[in-house]
Structures are given as structure tokens and as C-alpha cells.
Design an enzyme around this catalytic site. Sequence first.
Site, mmCIF file in Angstrom:
data_model
loop_
_atom_site.group_PDB
_atom_site.id
_atom_site.type_symbol
_atom_site.label_atom_id
_atom_site.label_comp_id
_atom_site.label_asym_id
_atom_site.label_seq_id
_atom_site.Cartn_x
_atom_site.Cartn_y
_atom_site.Cartn_z
ATOM 1 N N PRO A 123 -0.001 -2.876 6.077
ATOM 2 C CA PRO A 123 0.640 -3.623 7.159
ATOM 3 C C PRO A 123 2.138 -3.749 6.892
ATOM 4 O O PRO A 123 2.555 -4.080 5.785
ATOM 5 C CB PRO A 123 -0.060 -4.986 7.123
ATOM 6 N N GLN A 125 5.874 -4.385 6.301
ATOM 7 C CA GLN A 125 6.741 -5.472 5.836
ATOM 8 C C GLN A 125 6.027 -6.812 5.719
ATOM 9 O O GLN A 125 6.455 -7.819 6.262
ATOM 10 C CB GLN A 125 7.960 -5.568 6.749
ATOM 11 N N THR A 126 4.891 -6.776 5.031
ATOM 12 C CA THR A 126 4.116 -8.006 4.834
ATOM 13 C C THR A 126 4.093 -8.417 3.363
ATOM 14 O O THR A 126 3.172 -9.106 2.931
ATOM 15 C CB THR A 126 2.660 -7.811 5.288
ATOM 16 N N GLY A 127 5.060 -7.962 2.587
ATOM 17 C CA GLY A 127 5.064 -8.349 1.180
ATOM 18 C C GLY A 127 3.922 -7.714 0.409
ATOM 19 O O GLY A 127 3.473 -8.210 -0.623
ATOM 20 N N GLY A 130 4.747 -2.084 1.080
ATOM 21 C CA GLY A 130 4.608 -0.863 1.869
ATOM 22 C C GLY A 130 5.775 0.069 1.637
ATOM 23 O O GLY A 130 5.613 1.299 1.624
ATOM 24 N N SER A 132 7.743 0.502 -1.164
ATOM 25 C CA SER A 132 7.734 1.276 -2.419
ATOM 26 C C SER A 132 6.492 2.145 -2.551
ATOM 27 O O SER A 132 6.517 3.118 -3.316
ATOM 28 C CB SER A 132 7.899 0.381 -3.640
ATOM 29 N N ALA A 133 5.429 1.843 -1.792
ATOM 30 C CA ALA A 133 4.267 2.749 -1.823
ATOM 31 C C ALA A 133 4.686 4.123 -1.291
ATOM 32 O O ALA A 133 4.329 5.167 -1.866
ATOM 33 C CB ALA A 133 3.120 2.185 -0.989
ATOM 34 N N ASP A 176 6.730 -4.370 -7.950
ATOM 35 C CA ASP A 176 5.971 -3.542 -7.003
ATOM 36 C C ASP A 176 5.817 -2.135 -7.562
ATOM 37 O O ASP A 176 4.746 -1.548 -7.577
ATOM 38 C CB ASP A 176 6.723 -3.379 -5.671
HETATM 39 N N1 LIG Z 1 4.650 0.502 7.074
HETATM 40 C C1 LIG Z 1 5.881 1.027 7.047
HETATM 41 N N2 LIG Z 1 6.154 2.185 7.680
HETATM 42 C C2 LIG Z 1 7.375 2.713 7.617
HETATM 43 N N3 LIG Z 1 8.414 2.179 6.950
HETATM 44 C C3 LIG Z 1 8.200 1.041 6.320
HETATM 45 C C4 LIG Z 1 6.930 0.399 6.321
HETATM 46 N N4 LIG Z 1 7.032 -0.732 5.598
HETATM 47 C C5 LIG Z 1 8.295 -0.796 5.150
HETATM 48 N N5 LIG Z 1 9.007 0.264 5.596
HETATM 49 C C6 LIG Z 1 10.419 0.559 5.314
HETATM 50 O O1 LIG Z 1 10.802 -0.156 4.115
HETATM 51 C C7 LIG Z 1 11.874 -1.063 4.370
HETATM 52 C C8 LIG Z 1 11.751 -2.308 3.492
HETATM 53 O O2 LIG Z 1 10.507 -2.929 3.689
HETATM 54 P P1 LIG Z 1 10.153 -4.265 2.891
HETATM 55 O O3 LIG Z 1 10.837 -5.405 3.557
HETATM 56 O O4 LIG Z 1 10.417 -4.037 1.445
HETATM 57 O O5 LIG Z 1 8.594 -4.385 3.201
HETATM 58 P P2 LIG Z 1 7.318 -4.319 2.245
HETATM 59 O O6 LIG Z 1 6.992 -5.736 1.967
HETATM 60 O O7 LIG Z 1 6.257 -3.645 3.032
HETATM 61 O O8 LIG Z 1 7.715 -3.538 1.037
HETATM 62 C C9 LIG Z 1 11.780 -1.303 5.880
HETATM 63 O O9 LIG Z 1 13.017 -1.716 6.394
HETATM 64 C C10 LIG Z 1 11.377 0.091 6.384
HETATM 65 O O10 LIG Z 1 12.492 0.991 6.381
HETATM 66 O O1 LIG Z 2 9.625 -11.933 -3.259
HETATM 67 C C1 LIG Z 2 8.759 -11.292 -3.864
HETATM 68 O O2 LIG Z 2 7.782 -11.828 -4.373
HETATM 69 C C2 LIG Z 2 8.906 -9.768 -3.976
HETATM 70 O O3 LIG Z 2 9.676 -9.287 -2.855
HETATM 71 C C3 LIG Z 2 9.813 -7.877 -2.761
HETATM 72 O O4 LIG Z 2 8.562 -7.262 -2.458
HETATM 73 P P1 LIG Z 2 8.073 -6.995 -0.901
HETATM 74 O O5 LIG Z 2 6.692 -6.442 -0.963
HETATM 75 O O6 LIG Z 2 9.030 -6.001 -0.331
HETATM 76 O O7 LIG Z 2 8.113 -8.306 -0.220
HETATM 77 C C4 LIG Z 2 10.419 -7.367 -4.055
HETATM 78 O O8 LIG Z 2 10.505 -5.954 -4.062
HETATM 79 C C5 LIG Z 2 9.648 -7.839 -5.289
HETATM 80 O O9 LIG Z 2 10.265 -7.397 -6.471
HETATM 81 C C6 LIG Z 2 9.580 -9.363 -5.285
HETATM 82 O O10 LIG Z 2 8.858 -9.852 -6.385
HETATM 83 MG MG LIG Z 3 9.280 -3.718 -0.195
#
Ligand SMILES: Nc1ncnc2c1ncn2[C@@H]1O[C@H](COP(=O)(O)OP(=O)(O)O)[C@@H](O)[C@H]1O
Ligand SMILES: O=C(O)[C@H]1O[C@H](OP(=O)(O)O)[C@H](O)[C@@H](O)[C@@H]1O
Ligand SMILES: [Mg+2]
Length: 361
Positions: A123, A125-127, A130, A132-133, A176
Site C-alpha cells: 500500500p 506510502q503507508t510506512g 514501499g 525502498s522495496a 527499512d
Molecule cells: N507503491 C508505490 N508505487 C510507486 N512509487 C511509490 C510507491 N510507494 C512509494 N513510492 C515512491 O517512493 C516515494 C517515497 O515514499 P515514502 O514516503 O518513503 O513511502 P513508503 O512508506 O511506502 O516507503 C514516493 O514519493 C514515490 O515516489
Molecule cells: O518514521 C519512521 O519510523 C521511518 O520512516 C521512514 O520509513 P517509511 O516506510 O518511508 O515511512 C524511514 O525511511 C525510516 O528510516 C524511519 O524509521
Molecule cells: Mg519509504
Amino acid sequence: MDEESPSSRKSNEIEHKVYARVGLLGNPSDVYYGRTISFSLANFWATVKLQPSHHLIITPHPTHDLVQFSGLDHLVNRLQSEGYYGGVRLLMSICKVFYNYCNENNIELSRENFTLSYDTNIPRQTGLSGSSAIVCAALNCLLDFYKVRHLVKVEIRPDLILSAEKELGIIAGLQDRVAQVYGGLVYMDFNKDHMEKLGHGVYTPMDTSLLPPLQLIYAENPSDSGKVHSTVQKRWLDGDEFIVSSMAEVADLALQGQTAILEKDYSKLADLMNRNFDLRRSMFGDDALGSLNIEMVEVARRVGAASKFTGSGGAVVVFCPDGPPQVKLLEDACKEAGFVIQPVKVVPSYLNEDDLKTLPG
Ligand SMILES: Nc1ncnc2c1ncn2[C@@H]1O[C@H](COP(=O)(O)OP(=O)(O)O)[C@@H](O)[C@H]1O
Ligand SMILES: O=C(O)[C@H]1O[C@H](OP(=O)(O)O)[C@H](O)[C@@H](O)[C@@H]1O
Ligand SMILES: [Mg+2]
């Protein structure tokens, strides 16, 4: 144009799958020389595919990188709910970081090209990490395509993944990326001395079977980790005493958590999880965390469960100390509140033989 036949392309294709991750204790102190315990989550994953090709091509995802809309209202709605960015920038950035790293470390790369494409069910940008995957799966493809996996140490890979996101101005930490490079459950120490001396933290894999059953709650609620972190990071850099001491306490929760998990002291684990969220809340403030995110934590607490964010917001990890009847109460409460709830599935470590050879000892 791709000059290869479809069949040979198929046989040369490389695909890597990387799972979402849960920050169980200590996050976000990883951003601030702290400690965390995190694990990779089998419930969701991203895949990146690499096919040899004549030109180097980064393929936009048909839905995550939408550039065609039914009209202005569609475009505006989309930007409001998902923001401007998808995964293309992540793939480009890791290519740049990988290339520069190899150059600087005299790792020779053949002059072959490739096409990268990705998909994800994490999902957005739900922390759940996503972002770094996608980056980690792409790095794995590049390591295999150029046959340099044995030359790029496992411990350094999370730094490369983080650099790719920093390059884009995303404020993030290493937890992550460590969970996603190693797989399984990992205790991480980002002590400043280690970080400065070694260039990475000290990462200790733990037995995943030590964990009690956990639940995951999330909502479709994109929140940008960079935006969430920016004020706290500035205050920390300015030496704000409250932030510095609270962050040290958050890091200490992971240290205590390591012992609690090893001893299967789950009531201690519950206390540590709750304290972790309470400290985050006092540092970041309710506006930055968002009312929906806070409600997810509180839904769990109302049934007596322990809860905290998995990352910077959007998803919550929950421990129900009273077992299945409490999980049932939680499921009902989530249904009523409109949150998705799932039992957590943990991925075992996924380092292969070549990866293990790059580790000390
Ligand atoms: N599901 C997704 N599909 C495509 N790009 C994504 C997705 N999730 C995150 N991104 C990309 O990664 C950037 C950073 O996301 P981030 O806030 O770190 O979310 P997450 O918590 O999923 O890591 C976003 O601005 C977008 O460019
Ligand atoms: O705030 C946090 O706990 C984490 O936030 C980021 O992860 P994300 O999945 O993108 O919300 C960050 O990359 C992590 O290092 C932090 O611990
Ligand atoms: Mg992230």
C-alpha cells in the site's frame, strides 16, 4: 528498440521480489544514530524485472506512474491523493547510485544495457517501506545482471538504497533497507561511532520464531516520510534537547526489546511498543502524524492491545497480549472504523550463499 528475440529475452530475464517491512521497535531513531528492531513482512511485496535490451529503458508503471487522464478533474484528484511521483524516479536513482559506487570502487561493469520495470502491492506510502522495496529489488537485479553481487558487501547495500532515496530529497533512515536486504527479523545498532568507522550499522539477525502473533492495521492514506520527518530532523540537527533526549529513549526501547524478545517477555514488549508510539507522538505532534494515523493506534489501544507505527505513518503494528479473543475484538473495531486488518506474516532471512560470503566471520 530491443534487438533480442522474445524467447532469449525471457531466458535472460532477472526478477527480484522484496517485501514490505515493519519497524517493530526503536523507529525512527535509525534516522538519528539510534537502534531498531525490524522485520520483513510477507503480506506485501514489490518486484522489479530486468530484461537485457539495446537501449537502457526505465518503464513507467501503468498505474503508479500515470501520465494519461480522463480529464483535468481526474488529474487533479490523482495528484491530491497520490502526489506527483511514482517509482520511475526510484529506479533511475538507484541506477545512478549503483553506477557511481561501482566506479568509485573499481568494480568493472560490462557495457550491456537493460530494461527495468516494476510492480508493487505494498500500500502506497503507508510506512511499510514501499519506496525502498522497489529500490532494493532494482539493486538486486543490477547486482545479478552485472554479476557483481560478490563484490558489493551485504552491509553496504542498505546505504546504497538509502543514497538513492536521499538523492531524491526523501528523508529516510537505514532500518527499512536493512530489513529488506537481510530479510527476517533484525536487531540494528546505528551507533555514531560504528556508522563513522564502518560506514554502516551493526546488524544482528534474530530468530523470527521468537515473535508473538502480531496484527497489521493500515488505511489508504498516503503520507510522505520526507514531509513527516523534516521538522523533527531540523530540531535534532539544531540540538533541541527534548528531541535529542526523546530520540535516545526511543533507541533504548530497541535495546530493551532485544532482551524482551529473546526472553519471550511479551508483556514487556507490549509496554515498549506503546512507549515507542507515545514518544513519537510527543516529538512529531498530532498535526504531523495525522488524525487517521493516530486513530489506528487508538483503535487497538481501546481493546487493550499494544500498538505503534510500522514506519512514519499509514500502518500500525499491533500486539494483542490476551490472544485470539482480543484479536477478534480488534477486527470488529477495525471493520467499524474502516481500517484494513491482517495477521502479520514474517519473511525468513533471504540472504543467499554469495551474499553470506560478503559478511565478516
Ligand atoms: N507503491 C508505490 N508505487 C510507486 N512509487 C511509490 C510507491 N510507494 C512509494 N513510492 C515512491 O517512493 C516515494 C517515497 O515514499 P515514502 O514516503 O518513503 O513511502 P513508503 O512508506 O511506502 O516507503 C514516493 O514519493 C514515490 O515516489
Ligand atoms: O518514521 C519512521 O519510523 C521511518 O520512516 C521512514 O520509513 P517509511 O516506510 O518511508 O515511512 C524511514 O525511511 C525510516 O528510516 C524511519 O524509521
Ligand atoms: Mg519509504
